[in-house]
Design an enzyme around this catalytic site. Structure first.
Site, PDB file in Angstrom:
ATOM      1  N   PRO A   9      55.637 -58.282  -6.770  1.00 51.90           N
ATOM      2  CA  PRO A   9      56.548 -57.993  -7.749  1.00 51.90           C
ATOM      3  C   PRO A   9      56.121 -57.356  -9.230  1.00 51.90           C
ATOM      4  O   PRO A   9      55.087 -57.875  -9.673  1.00 51.90           O
ATOM      5  CB  PRO A   9      57.336 -59.328  -8.183  1.00 51.90           C
ATOM      6  CG  PRO A   9      56.264 -60.556  -7.401  1.00 51.90           C
ATOM      7  CD  PRO A   9      55.607 -59.585  -6.471  1.00 51.90           C
ATOM      8  N   ASN A  10      56.838 -56.586  -9.693  1.00 46.92           N
ATOM      9  CA  ASN A  10      56.675 -55.867 -11.052  1.00 46.92           C
ATOM     10  C   ASN A  10      55.571 -54.991 -11.077  1.00 46.92           C
ATOM     11  O   ASN A  10      55.359 -54.371 -12.242  1.00 46.92           O
ATOM     12  CB  ASN A  10      56.171 -57.214 -12.079  1.00 46.92           C
ATOM     13  CG  ASN A  10      57.539 -57.994 -12.260  1.00 46.92           C
ATOM     14  OD1 ASN A  10      58.819 -57.591 -12.350  1.00 46.92           O
ATOM     15  ND2 ASN A  10      57.178 -59.583 -12.217  1.00 46.92           N
ATOM     16  N   ARG A  17      55.000 -52.169 -18.090  1.00 46.19           N
ATOM     17  CA  ARG A  17      54.670 -53.955 -18.399  1.00 46.19           C
ATOM     18  C   ARG A  17      53.610 -54.158 -19.191  1.00 46.19           C
ATOM     19  O   ARG A  17      52.336 -53.730 -18.299  1.00 46.19           O
ATOM     20  CB  ARG A  17      54.795 -54.380 -17.079  1.00 46.19           C
ATOM     21  CG  ARG A  17      53.861 -54.414 -16.077  1.00 46.19           C
ATOM     22  CD  ARG A  17      54.023 -55.155 -14.946  1.00 46.19           C
ATOM     23  NE  ARG A  17      53.821 -56.610 -14.993  1.00 46.19           N
ATOM     24  CZ  ARG A  17      53.276 -57.555 -13.870  1.00 46.19           C
ATOM     25  NH1 ARG A  17      52.899 -56.990 -13.091  1.00 46.19           N
ATOM     26  NH2 ARG A  17      53.208 -58.720 -14.235  1.00 46.19           N
ATOM     27  N   TYR A  22      47.656 -54.466 -18.098  1.00 43.56           N
ATOM     28  CA  TYR A  22      47.840 -53.866 -17.028  1.00 43.56           C
ATOM     29  C   TYR A  22      47.282 -52.424 -17.041  1.00 43.56           C
ATOM     30  O   TYR A  22      47.305 -51.542 -16.074  1.00 43.56           O
ATOM     31  CB  TYR A  22      49.015 -54.024 -16.023  1.00 43.56           C
ATOM     32  CG  TYR A  22      49.321 -55.332 -15.858  1.00 43.56           C
ATOM     33  CD1 TYR A  22      48.251 -56.096 -15.007  1.00 43.56           C
ATOM     34  CD2 TYR A  22      50.357 -56.247 -16.477  1.00 43.56           C
ATOM     35  CE1 TYR A  22      48.668 -57.581 -14.717  1.00 43.56           C
ATOM     36  CE2 TYR A  22      50.611 -57.574 -16.369  1.00 43.56           C
ATOM     37  CZ  TYR A  22      49.563 -58.301 -15.251  1.00 43.56           C
ATOM     38  OH  TYR A  22      49.859 -59.782 -15.165  1.00 43.56           O
ATOM     39  N   ASN A  73      47.938 -57.090  -3.322  1.00 36.36           N
ATOM     40  CA  ASN A  73      48.168 -57.751  -4.572  1.00 36.36           C
ATOM     41  C   ASN A  73      49.442 -58.220  -4.748  1.00 36.36           C
ATOM     42  O   ASN A  73      50.458 -57.959  -4.857  1.00 36.36           O
ATOM     43  CB  ASN A  73      48.197 -56.725  -5.961  1.00 36.36           C
ATOM     44  CG  ASN A  73      48.066 -57.186  -7.144  1.00 36.36           C
ATOM     45  OD1 ASN A  73      48.587 -58.354  -7.406  1.00 36.36           O
ATOM     46  ND2 ASN A  73      47.631 -56.462  -8.113  1.00 36.36           N
ATOM     47  N   ALA A  76      52.754 -62.094  -8.748  1.00 34.12           N
ATOM     48  CA  ALA A  76      53.076 -63.557  -9.325  1.00 34.12           C
ATOM     49  C   ALA A  76      53.262 -64.461  -8.108  1.00 34.12           C
ATOM     50  O   ALA A  76      52.863 -65.562  -8.243  1.00 34.12           O
ATOM     51  CB  ALA A  76      54.240 -63.579  -9.958  1.00 34.12           C
ATOM     52  N   ASP A  86      50.889 -67.915   4.714  1.00 31.00           N
ATOM     53  CA  ASP A  86      50.987 -68.066   6.282  1.00 31.00           C
ATOM     54  C   ASP A  86      51.135 -67.161   6.901  1.00 31.00           C
ATOM     55  O   ASP A  86      50.875 -66.653   8.108  1.00 31.00           O
ATOM     56  CB  ASP A  86      52.325 -69.186   6.438  1.00 31.00           C
ATOM     57  CG  ASP A  86      52.021 -70.742   6.120  1.00 31.00           C
ATOM     58  OD1 ASP A  86      50.856 -70.982   5.616  1.00 31.00           O
ATOM     59  OD2 ASP A  86      53.175 -71.337   6.070  1.00 31.00           O
ATOM     60  N   GLU A  97      42.358 -59.661  -1.226  1.00 31.03           N
ATOM     61  CA  GLU A  97      43.310 -59.800  -2.492  1.00 31.03           C
ATOM     62  C   GLU A  97      42.775 -59.083  -3.659  1.00 31.03           C
ATOM     63  O   GLU A  97      41.632 -59.215  -4.009  1.00 31.03           O
ATOM     64  CB  GLU A  97      43.385 -61.302  -2.747  1.00 31.03           C
ATOM     65  CG  GLU A  97      44.393 -61.635  -3.807  1.00 31.03           C
ATOM     66  CD  GLU A  97      44.620 -63.054  -4.012  1.00 31.03           C
ATOM     67  OE1 GLU A  97      44.969 -63.950  -3.001  1.00 31.03           O
ATOM     68  OE2 GLU A  97      44.413 -63.536  -5.288  1.00 31.03           O
ATOM     69  N   HIS A  99      43.629 -58.128  -7.841  1.00 39.41           N
ATOM     70  CA  HIS A  99      44.159 -58.098  -9.165  1.00 39.41           C
ATOM     71  C   HIS A  99      43.929 -57.332 -10.134  1.00 39.41           C
ATOM     72  O   HIS A  99      42.479 -57.081 -10.355  1.00 39.41           O
ATOM     73  CB  HIS A  99      44.334 -59.794  -9.799  1.00 39.41           C
ATOM     74  CG  HIS A  99      44.661 -60.553  -8.574  1.00 39.41           C
ATOM     75  ND1 HIS A  99      46.206 -60.584  -8.597  1.00 39.41           N
ATOM     76  CD2 HIS A  99      44.203 -61.339  -7.838  1.00 39.41           C
ATOM     77  CE1 HIS A  99      46.377 -61.631  -7.623  1.00 39.41           C
ATOM     78  NE2 HIS A  99      45.249 -62.283  -7.158  1.00 39.41           N
ATOM     79  N   ARG A 106      42.835 -65.850 -17.833  1.00 36.18           N
ATOM     80  CA  ARG A 106      44.188 -65.640 -18.356  1.00 36.18           C
ATOM     81  C   ARG A 106      44.667 -67.336 -18.315  1.00 36.18           C
ATOM     82  O   ARG A 106      43.891 -68.121 -18.325  1.00 36.18           O
ATOM     83  CB  ARG A 106      44.923 -65.072 -17.746  1.00 36.18           C
ATOM     84  CG  ARG A 106      44.551 -63.396 -17.812  1.00 36.18           C
ATOM     85  CD  ARG A 106      45.205 -62.458 -16.907  1.00 36.18           C
ATOM     86  NE  ARG A 106      46.639 -62.575 -17.744  1.00 36.18           N
ATOM     87  CZ  ARG A 106      47.564 -61.585 -17.068  1.00 36.18           C
ATOM     88  NH1 ARG A 106      47.534 -61.258 -15.814  1.00 36.18           N
ATOM     89  NH2 ARG A 106      48.915 -61.923 -17.567  1.00 36.18           N
TER      90      ARG A 106
HETATM   91  C1  DQA Z   1      48.321 -59.562 -11.231  1.00 37.51           C
HETATM   92  C2  DQA Z   1      47.978 -60.727 -11.877  1.00 37.51           C
HETATM   93  C3  DQA Z   1      49.257 -61.958 -11.568  1.00 37.51           C
HETATM   94  O1  DQA Z   1      48.792 -63.273 -12.212  1.00 37.51           O
HETATM   95  C4  DQA Z   1      50.559 -61.436 -12.264  1.00 37.51           C
HETATM   96  O2  DQA Z   1      51.698 -62.350 -11.842  1.00 37.51           O
HETATM   97  C5  DQA Z   1      50.760 -60.079 -11.888  1.00 37.51           C
HETATM   98  C6  DQA Z   1      49.780 -59.020 -11.750  1.00 37.51           C
HETATM   99  C7  DQA Z   1      47.431 -58.486 -11.417  1.00 37.51           C
HETATM  100  O3  DQA Z   1      47.164 -57.591 -10.670  1.00 37.51           O
HETATM  101  O4  DQA Z   1      46.582 -58.855 -12.384  1.00 37.51           O
HETATM  102  O5  DQA Z   1      51.875 -59.595 -11.740  1.00 37.51           O
HETATM  103  O6  DQA Z   1      48.423 -59.776  -9.826  1.00 37.51           O
END
Ligand code: DQA
Length: 144
Positions: A9-10, A17, A22, A73, A76, A86, A97, A99, A106
């Protein structure tokens, strides 16, 4: 070798954002970077993004039989989703994973990751390059 790259998301709002955290590049820029990196590395990729937890679970399930590994990624949902953990355990493919930001520096709640329990590595704080590093890691893991 084929990898599925799944963004949560996002991340579709990259560029807009919180650019201080980011960066100023858009999601489209990220996808372009991913395809260019994959080509250099000799890896085939498919890129996905969803704002919905259930859709992310379905995307992970669909990697089974279609890809050799997963770069994810979960955004959130990293910090809340047992369902994503799961799903990764269910398909049991090597996953990394990623980020963009350094989640360890943070808020405290960002230090918790459920999906990481099913991943061979977590790469954080390297921006777009983290995704390329994840592909390199998966390529060597899959070559073994
Ligand atoms: C994120 C880090 C997460 O905590 C955050 O909610 C994101 C982006 C990152 O890529 O740094 O949406 O995954």
């Amino acid at each position: 070798m084929r990898l599925h790259i799944i963004n949560g998301p996002n991340l579709n709002l990259l560029g807009l954002r919180e650019p201080d955290i980011y960066g100023k590049q858009s999601y489209g820029d990220l996808v372009e970077y991913l395809h260019a990196s994959a080509e250099t590395l000799g890896i085939a990729i498919d890129c996905f993004q969803s704002n919905h937890e259930g859709e992310l679970v379905t995307l992970i399930q669909q990697t089974y039989g279609q890809a050799d590994g997963i770069v994810i990624n979960p955004a959130a949902y990293t910090h809340t989703s047992v369902a994503i953990l799961d799903a990764l355990k269910a398909v049991a493919l090597p996953a990394v994973e990623v980020h963009l930001s350094d989640v360890s520096q943070r808020e405290d709640f960002r230090r918790v990751s459920y999906p990481a329990l099913a991943c061979i590595a977590v790469i954080a704080g390297k921006g777009f390059v983290g995704y390329k590093d994840a592909m390199i890691l998966l390529r060597s893991a899959l070559a073994k």
